[in-house]
Design a protein around this motif. Structure first.
Motif, PDB file in Angstrom:
ATOM      1  N   LEU A  40      -3.501  25.330  72.122  1.00 43.73           N
ATOM      2  CA  LEU A  40      -4.029  24.312  73.270  1.00 43.73           C
ATOM      3  C   LEU A  40      -3.428  24.775  74.508  1.00 43.73           C
ATOM      4  O   LEU A  40      -2.162  25.384  74.480  1.00 43.73           O
ATOM      5  N   GLU A  41      -4.140  24.778  75.597  1.00 43.56           N
ATOM      6  CA  GLU A  41      -3.658  25.140  77.012  1.00 43.56           C
ATOM      7  C   GLU A  41      -2.215  24.431  77.322  1.00 43.56           C
ATOM      8  O   GLU A  41      -1.382  25.259  77.839  1.00 43.56           O
ATOM      9  N   PRO A  42      -2.218  23.204  77.409  1.00 40.91           N
ATOM     10  CA  PRO A  42      -1.137  22.831  77.696  1.00 40.91           C
ATOM     11  C   PRO A  42       0.029  23.385  76.712  1.00 40.91           C
ATOM     12  O   PRO A  42       1.482  23.404  77.497  1.00 40.91           O
ATOM     13  N   ASN A  43       0.128  23.510  75.652  1.00 37.15           N
ATOM     14  CA  ASN A  43       1.111  24.237  74.648  1.00 37.15           C
ATOM     15  C   ASN A  43       1.495  25.758  75.201  1.00 37.15           C
ATOM     16  O   ASN A  43       2.595  25.935  75.169  1.00 37.15           O
ATOM     17  N   LEU A  44       0.325  26.426  75.660  1.00 34.95           N
ATOM     18  CA  LEU A  44       0.495  27.758  76.336  1.00 34.95           C
ATOM     19  C   LEU A  44       1.581  27.918  77.419  1.00 34.95           C
ATOM     20  O   LEU A  44       2.233  28.432  77.722  1.00 34.95           O
ATOM     21  N   SER A  45       1.036  26.529  77.998  1.00 31.50           N
ATOM     22  CA  SER A  45       1.711  26.484  79.577  1.00 31.50           C
ATOM     23  C   SER A  45       3.097  26.133  79.242  1.00 31.50           C
ATOM     24  O   SER A  45       4.014  26.699  80.018  1.00 31.50           O
ATOM     25  N   ARG A  46       3.770  25.136  78.246  1.00 29.29           N
ATOM     26  CA  ARG A  46       5.049  24.845  77.779  1.00 29.29           C
ATOM     27  C   ARG A  46       5.440  26.132  77.423  1.00 29.29           C
ATOM     28  O   ARG A  46       6.805  26.278  77.681  1.00 29.29           O
ATOM     29  N   LEU A  47       4.960  26.776  76.678  1.00 30.59           N
ATOM     30  CA  LEU A  47       5.650  28.119  76.223  1.00 30.59           C
ATOM     31  C   LEU A  47       5.961  29.165  77.415  1.00 30.59           C
ATOM     32  O   LEU A  47       7.031  29.625  77.360  1.00 30.59           O
ATOM     33  N   GLU A  48       5.005  29.439  78.083  1.00 30.69           N
ATOM     34  CA  GLU A  48       5.280  30.252  79.411  1.00 30.69           C
ATOM     35  C   GLU A  48       6.376  29.598  80.060  1.00 30.69           C
ATOM     36  O   GLU A  48       6.984  30.479  80.908  1.00 30.69           O
ATOM     37  N   ASN A  49       6.579  28.197  80.152  1.00 26.85           N
ATOM     38  CA  ASN A  49       7.688  27.715  81.103  1.00 26.85           C
ATOM     39  C   ASN A  49       8.821  27.555  80.083  1.00 26.85           C
ATOM     40  O   ASN A  49      10.033  26.706  80.692  1.00 26.85           O
ATOM     41  N   ASP A  50       9.028  27.924  78.871  1.00 30.22           N
ATOM     42  CA  ASP A  50      10.334  27.808  78.080  1.00 30.22           C
ATOM     43  C   ASP A  50      10.474  26.466  77.897  1.00 30.22           C
ATOM     44  O   ASP A  50      11.622  26.037  77.532  1.00 30.22           O
ATOM     45  N   ARG A  51       9.612  25.558  77.781  1.00 32.73           N
ATOM     46  CA  ARG A  51       9.735  24.199  77.493  1.00 32.73           C
ATOM     47  C   ARG A  51       9.191  23.901  75.796  1.00 32.73           C
ATOM     48  O   ARG A  51       9.323  22.843  75.515  1.00 32.73           O
ATOM     49  N   LEU A  52       8.856  24.831  75.204  1.00 21.58           N
ATOM     50  CA  LEU A  52       8.238  24.849  73.966  1.00 21.58           C
ATOM     51  C   LEU A  52       8.812  25.881  73.078  1.00 21.58           C
ATOM     52  O   LEU A  52       8.451  27.235  73.590  1.00 21.58           O
ATOM     53  N   ASP A  53       9.249  25.836  72.038  1.00 26.31           N
ATOM     54  CA  ASP A  53      10.113  27.126  71.427  1.00 26.31           C
ATOM     55  C   ASP A  53       8.676  28.235  70.751  1.00 26.31           C
ATOM     56  O   ASP A  53       7.858  27.599  70.109  1.00 26.31           O
ATOM     57  N   MET A  54       8.969  29.404  70.763  1.00 22.66           N
ATOM     58  CA  MET A  54       8.255  30.390  70.299  1.00 22.66           C
ATOM     59  C   MET A  54       8.274  30.481  68.727  1.00 22.66           C
ATOM     60  O   MET A  54       9.562  30.467  68.321  1.00 22.66           O
ATOM     61  N   THR A  55       7.120  30.418  67.831  1.00 22.87           N
ATOM     62  CA  THR A  55       7.276  30.544  66.643  1.00 22.87           C
ATOM     63  C   THR A  55       6.706  31.996  66.067  1.00 22.87           C
ATOM     64  O   THR A  55       6.060  32.428  66.893  1.00 22.87           O
ATOM     65  N   VAL A  56       6.926  32.561  64.829  1.00 25.45           N
ATOM     66  CA  VAL A  56       6.371  33.835  64.592  1.00 25.45           C
ATOM     67  C   VAL A  56       4.871  33.584  64.480  1.00 25.45           C
ATOM     68  O   VAL A  56       4.116  34.662  65.125  1.00 25.45           O
ATOM     69  N   LYS A  57       4.371  32.591  63.899  1.00 26.43           N
ATOM     70  CA  LYS A  57       3.102  32.427  63.855  1.00 26.43           C
ATOM     71  C   LYS A  57       2.286  32.256  65.289  1.00 26.43           C
ATOM     72  O   LYS A  57       1.153  32.808  65.570  1.00 26.43           O
ATOM     73  N   VAL A  58       3.076  31.802  66.270  1.00 24.57           N
ATOM     74  CA  VAL A  58       2.570  31.467  67.556  1.00 24.57           C
ATOM     75  C   VAL A  58       2.464  33.026  68.190  1.00 24.57           C
ATOM     76  O   VAL A  58       1.575  33.546  68.790  1.00 24.57           O
ATOM     77  N   ALA A  59       3.620  33.655  68.046  1.00 24.39           N
ATOM     78  CA  ALA A  59       3.763  35.219  68.639  1.00 24.39           C
ATOM     79  C   ALA A  59       2.719  35.929  68.197  1.00 24.39           C
ATOM     80  O   ALA A  59       2.190  36.804  68.642  1.00 24.39           O
ATOM     81  N   VAL A  60       2.353  35.797  66.701  1.00 25.14           N
ATOM     82  CA  VAL A  60       1.475  36.718  66.232  1.00 25.14           C
ATOM     83  C   VAL A  60      -0.064  36.517  66.679  1.00 25.14           C
ATOM     84  O   VAL A  60      -0.753  37.453  67.094  1.00 25.14           O
ATOM     85  N   LYS A  61      -0.263  35.195  66.942  1.00 23.47           N
ATOM     86  CA  LYS A  61      -1.848  34.934  67.441  1.00 23.47           C
ATOM     87  C   LYS A  61      -1.537  35.504  69.048  1.00 23.47           C
ATOM     88  O   LYS A  61      -2.801  35.959  69.346  1.00 23.47           O
ATOM     89  N   ILE A  62      -0.826  35.356  69.775  1.00 23.56           N
ATOM     90  CA  ILE A  62      -0.760  35.886  71.040  1.00 23.56           C
ATOM     91  C   ILE A  62      -0.701  37.215  71.078  1.00 23.56           C
ATOM     92  O   ILE A  62      -1.377  37.852  71.945  1.00 23.56           O
ATOM     93  N   GLY A  63       0.004  37.959  70.380  1.00 20.01           N
ATOM     94  CA  GLY A  63      -0.030  39.352  70.211  1.00 20.01           C
ATOM     95  C   GLY A  63      -1.234  39.839  69.899  1.00 20.01           C
ATOM     96  O   GLY A  63      -1.731  41.262  70.313  1.00 20.01           O
ATOM     97  N   ALA A  64      -1.935  39.274  69.161  1.00 20.82           N
ATOM     98  CA  ALA A  64      -3.119  39.782  68.553  1.00 20.82           C
ATOM     99  C   ALA A  64      -4.501  39.587  69.803  1.00 20.82           C
ATOM    100  O   ALA A  64      -5.708  40.012  69.622  1.00 20.82           O
ATOM    101  N   ALA A  65      -4.135  39.016  70.825  1.00 15.43           N
ATOM    102  CA  ALA A  65      -5.246  38.713  71.748  1.00 15.43           C
ATOM    103  C   ALA A  65      -5.649  39.865  72.459  1.00 15.43           C
ATOM    104  O   ALA A  65      -5.114  40.806  72.822  1.00 15.43           O
TER     105      ALA A  65
END
Length: 65
Positions: A40-65
């Motif tokens: 979700l866009e709000p979660n991506l925004s939180r990730l980019e602003n370091d307000r949400l911790d990155m998980t391996v699952k999320v890193a893999v999804k973003i890396g595959a983009a």
């Protein structure tokens, strides 16, 4: 602008800064990245602003983009 992703010089960057640079390098909006990754866009925004911790699952999804 950087010629490729590795020219972005992100060695001392946070994971959120890396995600933001990666997304911008690809010319994607947060909404575009949401459609591609299913994160979700709000979660991506939180990730980019370091307000949400990155998980391996999320890193893999973003890396595959």
């Amino acid at each position: 602008m950087a010629k490729n992703f590795f020219d972005l010089k992100l060695v001392d960057s946070t994971s959120g800064q890396v995600v933001s640079a990666f997304r911008k390098k690809l010319g994607l909006s947060l909404k575009d990245l949401e459609r591609i990754t299913g994160i979700l866009e709000p979660n991506l925004s939180r990730l980019e602003n370091d307000r949400l911790d990155m998980t391996v699952k999320v890193a893999v999804k973003i890396g595959a983009a």
